[in-house]
Design a protein around this motif. Structure first.
Motif, short mmCIF file in Angstrom:
data_model
loop_
_atom_site.label_atom_id
_atom_site.label_comp_id
_atom_site.label_asym_id
_atom_site.label_seq_id
_atom_site.Cartn_x
_atom_site.Cartn_y
_atom_site.Cartn_z
N LYS A 17 0.83 -1.20 0.00
CA LYS A 17 0.00 0.00 0.00
C LYS A 17 0.87 1.26 0.00
O LYS A 17 0.52 2.26 -0.62
N ALA A 18 1.99 1.21 0.70
CA ALA A 18 2.89 2.36 0.75
C ALA A 18 3.53 2.60 -0.61
O ALA A 18 3.66 3.75 -1.05
N LEU A 19 3.94 1.53 -1.28
CA LEU A 19 4.52 1.68 -2.61
C LEU A 19 3.49 2.24 -3.58
O LEU A 19 3.79 3.12 -4.40
N ILE A 69 -2.04 6.38 4.60
CA ILE A 69 -2.49 6.30 6.00
C ILE A 69 -2.69 4.85 6.41
O ILE A 69 -2.29 4.43 7.50
N LEU A 70 -3.32 4.06 5.53
CA LEU A 70 -3.55 2.65 5.84
C LEU A 70 -2.24 1.88 5.96
O LEU A 70 -2.11 1.00 6.82
N SER A 71 -1.26 2.20 5.12
CA SER A 71 0.02 1.49 5.19
C SER A 71 0.80 1.87 6.44
O SER A 71 1.57 1.07 6.96
N ARG A 72 0.60 3.08 6.91
CA ARG A 72 1.31 3.52 8.13
C ARG A 72 0.78 2.81 9.36
O ARG A 72 1.49 2.64 10.35
N MET A 73 -0.46 2.36 9.32
CA MET A 73 -1.06 1.69 10.47
C MET A 73 -0.69 0.21 10.57
O MET A 73 -1.02 -0.44 11.55
#
Length: 107
Positions: A17-19, A69-73
């Motif tokens: 998700k971050a990528l 935001i989702l990848s940070r969680m």
């Protein structure tokens, strides 16, 4: 004193998700810059396709912000691309807001 030579192995990885957030941020930034450049080359008259590209870039940026935001969680991951995607997408959204504000008020 002997040098300590030990390796720490980990199963951490970059979240997909971050990528994707970073890629969407880069694509939206390039799209907005290209549409602005082509509008200035056309004497300030924006064609409808430039507006459509601008709108899609803003939507991509919102999607990238949500993915960032989702990848940070996610726990136990590397967060470099999460922060990079968040930063790029926030800058693109701020730039989009400024351009819309300038267009409405004639700055």
């Amino acid at each position: 004193m002997a040098k300590k030579s030990s390796y720490i192995f980990t199963n951490k990885e970059h979240p997909q998700k971050a990528l994707m957030s970073t890629i969407l941020g880069i694509v939206s930034a390039v799209s907005i810059i290209a549409s602005l450049y082509l509008t200035f080359q056309n004497g300030g008259v924006a064609r409808p396709r430039y507006g459509a590209a601008f709108l899609l870039a803003a939507l991509f940026s919102v999607a990238g912000l949500i993915l960032g935001i989702l990848s940070r969680m996610e726990p136990d991951k590397y967060y470099l691309f999460s922060y990079l995607g968040l930063a790029i997408n926030i800058l693109v959204l701020a730039g989009t807001g400024f351009i819309l504000f300038a267009g409405v008020y004639g700055i």
